[in-house]
Design a protein around this motif. Structure first.
Motif, short mmCIF file in Angstrom:
data_model
loop_
_atom_site.label_atom_id
_atom_site.label_comp_id
_atom_site.label_asym_id
_atom_site.label_seq_id
_atom_site.Cartn_x
_atom_site.Cartn_y
_atom_site.Cartn_z
N HIS A 474 4.97 13.21 0.25
CA HIS A 474 4.81 12.08 -0.76
C HIS A 474 5.33 11.27 -0.52
CE1 HIS A 474 8.68 14.21 -2.29
NE2 HIS A 474 8.45 12.60 -2.98
N GLU A 475 5.05 10.51 -1.63
CA GLU A 475 5.43 9.23 -1.55
C GLU A 475 5.40 8.86 -3.19
OE1 GLU A 475 6.18 4.76 -0.44
OE2 GLU A 475 4.00 6.02 0.23
N LEU A 476 6.83 8.83 -4.19
CA LEU A 476 6.44 8.38 -5.41
C LEU A 476 6.67 6.29 -5.36
CD1 LEU A 476 5.70 8.88 -8.17
CD2 LEU A 476 7.77 9.93 -8.73
N ILE A 477 6.07 5.88 -6.12
CA ILE A 477 6.25 4.37 -6.96
C ILE A 477 6.18 4.34 -8.07
CG2 ILE A 477 6.17 2.17 -6.49
CD1 ILE A 477 4.99 2.60 -3.92
N SER A 478 7.29 3.98 -8.79
CA SER A 478 7.32 3.55 -10.53
C SER A 478 8.06 2.65 -11.02
CB SER A 478 8.10 5.08 -11.51
OG SER A 478 7.16 5.27 -12.57
N GLU A 479 7.78 1.68 -11.57
CA GLU A 479 8.58 0.42 -11.75
C GLU A 479 7.11 -0.87 -12.69
OE1 GLU A 479 8.31 -1.51 -7.35
OE2 GLU A 479 6.16 -2.16 -7.48
N GLN A 480 8.43 -1.44 -12.89
CA GLN A 480 7.55 -2.36 -13.98
C GLN A 480 7.55 -3.32 -13.56
OE1 GLN A 480 10.51 -3.28 -17.69
NE2 GLN A 480 9.32 -5.11 -18.39
N ARG A 481 6.16 -3.88 -13.34
CA ARG A 481 5.42 -5.32 -13.13
C ARG A 481 4.98 -6.07 -14.29
NH1 ARG A 481 1.46 -3.39 -8.03
NH2 ARG A 481 3.15 -2.12 -6.53
N GLY A 482 5.69 -6.90 -14.70
CA GLY A 482 5.77 -7.82 -15.73
C GLY A 482 5.69 -7.11 -17.58
N THR A 483 4.74 -7.35 -17.61
CA THR A 483 4.35 -6.52 -19.04
C THR A 483 3.58 -5.15 -19.19
OG1 THR A 483 2.12 -7.32 -19.67
CG2 THR A 483 4.32 -8.89 -19.88
N HIS A 484 3.82 -4.75 -17.77
CA HIS A 484 3.00 -3.13 -17.16
C HIS A 484 3.79 -2.01 -16.41
CE1 HIS A 484 -1.20 -5.94 -19.34
NE2 HIS A 484 -1.32 -4.25 -18.94
N TRP A 485 3.53 -1.14 -16.72
CA TRP A 485 4.39 0.00 -16.07
C TRP A 485 3.20 0.34 -14.92
CZ3 TRP A 485 9.95 0.09 -15.72
CH2 TRP A 485 10.53 1.73 -14.68
N TYR A 486 3.76 0.43 -13.93
CA TYR A 486 3.05 0.77 -12.54
C TYR A 486 3.87 1.95 -12.02
CZ TYR A 486 0.03 0.46 -8.07
OH TYR A 486 -0.34 1.06 -7.09
N THR A 487 2.81 3.36 -11.84
CA THR A 487 3.04 4.25 -10.86
C THR A 487 2.37 4.87 -10.34
OG1 THR A 487 4.26 5.19 -13.24
CG2 THR A 487 4.01 6.71 -11.54
N ARG A 488 2.81 4.65 -9.01
CA ARG A 488 1.77 5.60 -7.34
C ARG A 488 2.21 7.06 -6.86
NH1 ARG A 488 0.68 4.05 -2.37
NH2 ARG A 488 -1.69 3.95 -1.64
N LEU A 489 1.27 7.91 -7.16
CA LEU A 489 1.76 8.63 -6.47
C LEU A 489 0.87 9.09 -5.13
CD1 LEU A 489 3.09 11.45 -6.10
CD2 LEU A 489 1.34 12.56 -7.99
N GLN A 490 1.18 8.87 -3.92
CA GLN A 490 0.86 9.80 -2.74
C GLN A 490 1.59 11.21 -2.44
OE1 GLN A 490 -1.02 6.95 0.48
NE2 GLN A 490 1.17 5.73 -0.65
N MET A 491 0.56 12.11 -2.14
CA MET A 491 0.35 13.55 -1.69
C MET A 491 -0.57 14.00 -1.13
SD MET A 491 0.31 15.09 -5.73
CE MET A 491 0.99 16.79 -4.86
N GLU A 492 0.41 14.63 0.53
CA GLU A 492 -1.23 15.44 1.41
C GLU A 492 -1.64 16.53 0.39
OE1 GLU A 492 0.51 15.83 5.28
OE2 GLU A 492 1.35 13.31 5.21
N LEU A 493 -2.45 16.68 0.28
CA LEU A 493 -3.06 18.39 -0.41
C LEU A 493 -3.22 19.22 0.26
CD1 LEU A 493 -4.99 17.03 -2.78
CD2 LEU A 493 -2.61 17.75 -4.13
N THR A 494 -3.69 20.71 -0.22
CA THR A 494 -4.16 21.56 1.52
C THR A 494 -5.73 22.15 0.86
OG1 THR A 494 -3.16 23.27 -0.65
CG2 THR A 494 -1.69 22.58 1.68
N PRO A 495 -6.21 22.57 1.62
CA PRO A 495 -7.64 22.66 1.37
C PRO A 495 -7.26 24.75 0.96
CG PRO A 495 -7.01 23.10 4.09
CD PRO A 495 -6.27 22.34 2.95
N CYS A 496 -8.71 24.30 -0.21
CA CYS A 496 -8.95 25.55 -0.70
C CYS A 496 -9.29 26.73 -0.02
CB CYS A 496 -9.81 25.84 -1.88
SG CYS A 496 -9.38 23.93 -3.30
#
Length: 496
Positions: A474-496
């Motif tokens: 996984h990779e988690l980014i959470s940071e302030q960008r100007g007047t907005h807060w930006y969060t980006r989460l990447q994660m590897e899923l497993t098949p059902c």
């Protein structure tokens, strides 16, 4: 490529062992100890057993019915076809070396590998039958049983085997059926010898190693081993001398090969049995101990994850009740709908939220219901711009992860930002990789969406759960960008 070759080699290792065992028995039966015969026997059996290698490997790469059909085709269909050809083509019948004994060796090796593979994939309880099946005790007992059966079959093939030495290393199953009483006469005597060998192993493992070495140290272990050798060897040798096979000639089946139970070589054999079995037992005990420690660690991790998931529930509940309270004060007609939505969300939290994995489509529907509930409160004050993934039903993930990001967006963003505002939410799938982006406004004096109340909720909760369940995936980014807060989460899923 090296990793693939290593994996293939490990898969085929049991079949190769069966091949070498059958080739060794065939070579010894010829009583022609020369390199040409040795290479010819091994090479021909390798050629004849090649379908076993191919079908065993192909079955290991598949599951369910296809794997079973491939295995049956290789280990049942091929021997039947070979037998038919041997009876219809005389030249092939004279050339063929592979008989039922070699087929049985290959089948047993393949089945044991699949049992081991199944055991490694399935979570086993302490009393699981398959755990007992793969235990060291069972494997030692099985090996000794097969040894007793094999030697009895070899003795049966030779008339008066105690006199006519050396023996031909051949087992004829048709002869065993024909002379079953004589075979059982040999088998019970070798089974008694196998029982003695198992007794040496059992005493070494459960008394000398577990009760003396593990608890009291090396010196008591060595002293106990010496006492066992001196007290055990003579009476057991005297007992084995009572077997009928030991009364046929001057030659006996004791290590000393004579009728003297006090012969020092009998004690030396007991010493070497302890000497060789001790490292094997210690290695297995270490592996078992490591497995128990790993199981305890998994249980602790699971307990921590359950606590973290339970921490999400009150956070969400309190926020939603506050929203419902506000609508009730306004006597809004949307309050009953909000109660219904809240009941559905709590139902998902209570039942689905306790599972290890849920379908991505269910978790997405949970987010959609949550946004629908929030839209009842904010109406025109906040616009939601959402993008949802396709084929979400193919993948699964840990429940109640994504909602943490969305809750923080409302708690630390939408609730404190000037109105009207906009919340942007985007979920997309790139094969098995989920990309979750959330961008929300924050007020000029608002703080970043972190855990201000030190209650363990929010993004720290998310980071901890990701580190436990999606380490290096996984990779988690959470940071302030100007007047907005930006969060980006990447994660590897497993098949059902």
């Amino acid at each position: 490529m090296v990793v693939n070759l290593r994996k293939i080699s490990l898969v085929l290792l049991p079949i190769f062992a069966a091949l070498l065992l059958e080739a060794a028995i065939r070579f010894l039966s010829y009583q022609q100890p020369d390199a040409t015969t040795y290479l010819a026997a091994h090479g021909q059996l390798l050629l004849e057993m090649l379908p076993f290698f191919v079908c065993h490997y192909l079955a290991s790469t598949r599951s369910g019915r296809p794997a079973l059909l491939i295995w049956l085709g290789g280990f049942i269909g091929y021997p039947l076809l070979s037998n038919i050809l041997a009876h219809t083509i005389p030249a092939y019948g004279q050339w063929r070396l592979l008989e039922i004994q070699g087929v049985v060796f290959a089948m047993v090796a393949s089945v044991l590998w699949f049992i081991h593979h199944f055991y490694g994939r399935v979570k086993q309880g302490p009393r699981s039958w398959i755990a007992h099946l793969l235990s060291l005790d069972f494997m030692v007992a099985l090996s000794l049983f097969l040894w007793a059966f094999t030697v009895a079959g070899v003795f049966l093939y030779t008339d008066n085997p105690m006199v006519n030495q050396p023996l031909q290393m051949i087992i004829d199953f048709a002869l065993i059926t024909e002379k079953l009483p004589l075979f059982m006469h040999y088998f019970w005597q070798f089974s008694l010898m196998a029982l003695v060998l198992f007794g040496v192993y059992w005493f070494n493992r459960y008394v000398l190693i577990r009760r003396l070495l593990a608890v009291h140290g090396l010196i008591p272990f060595l002293a106990g081993g010496l006492i066992f050798i001196l007290l055990f060897s003579t009476p057991i040798s005297a007992l084995l001398l009572l077997m009928p096979l030991n009364n046929v000639t001057d030659f006996t089946l004791l290590p000393s090969e004579n009728h003297n139970p006090f012969d020092p070589f009998n004690s030396q054999m007991t010493f070497w049995l302890l000497m060789f079995s001790t490292p094997i037992i210690l290695a297995f005990e270490r592996k078992s101990q490591d497995a128990r420690v790993a199981d305890i660690a998994r249980r602790q991790t699971r307990t921590e994850l359950q606590m973290l998931q339970q921490q999400v529930n009150p956070h969400f509940l309190f926020n939603t009740l506050n929203n419902l309270y506000a609508l009730c004060l306004e006597r809004s007609p949307q309050a009953p709908d909000m109660v219904e939505k809240l009941a559905g969300l709590l139902r998902y939290t209570v039942y689905q939220g306790q599972k290890e994995q849920v379908s991505l489509v269910d978790d997405v529907r949970y987010l959609q219901d949550y946004l629908a509930l929030q839209s009842m409160r904010y109406t025109d004050d906040c616009h939601f711009q959402c993008t949802w993934p396709t084929q979400a039903e193919r993948w699964q993930l840990s429940p109640l992860l994504l909602i943490i990001v969305l809750e923080n967006a409302f708690k630390h963003g939408v609730e404190k930002a000037s109105k009207p505002c906009e919340l942007r939410l985007a979920l997309s799938l790139d094969d098995n990789r989920l990309v979750f982006e959330c961008e929300n406004p924050i007020g000029q004096n608002a703080q970043a969406p972190v855990d201000e109340d030190n209650s363990g909720l929010g993004l720290e909760n998310l980071r901890r759960r990701l580190s436990l369940q999606y380490a290096n995936r996984h990779e988690l980014i959470s940071e302030q960008r100007g007047t907005h807060w930006y969060t980006r989460l990447q994660m590897e899923l497993t098949p059902c």
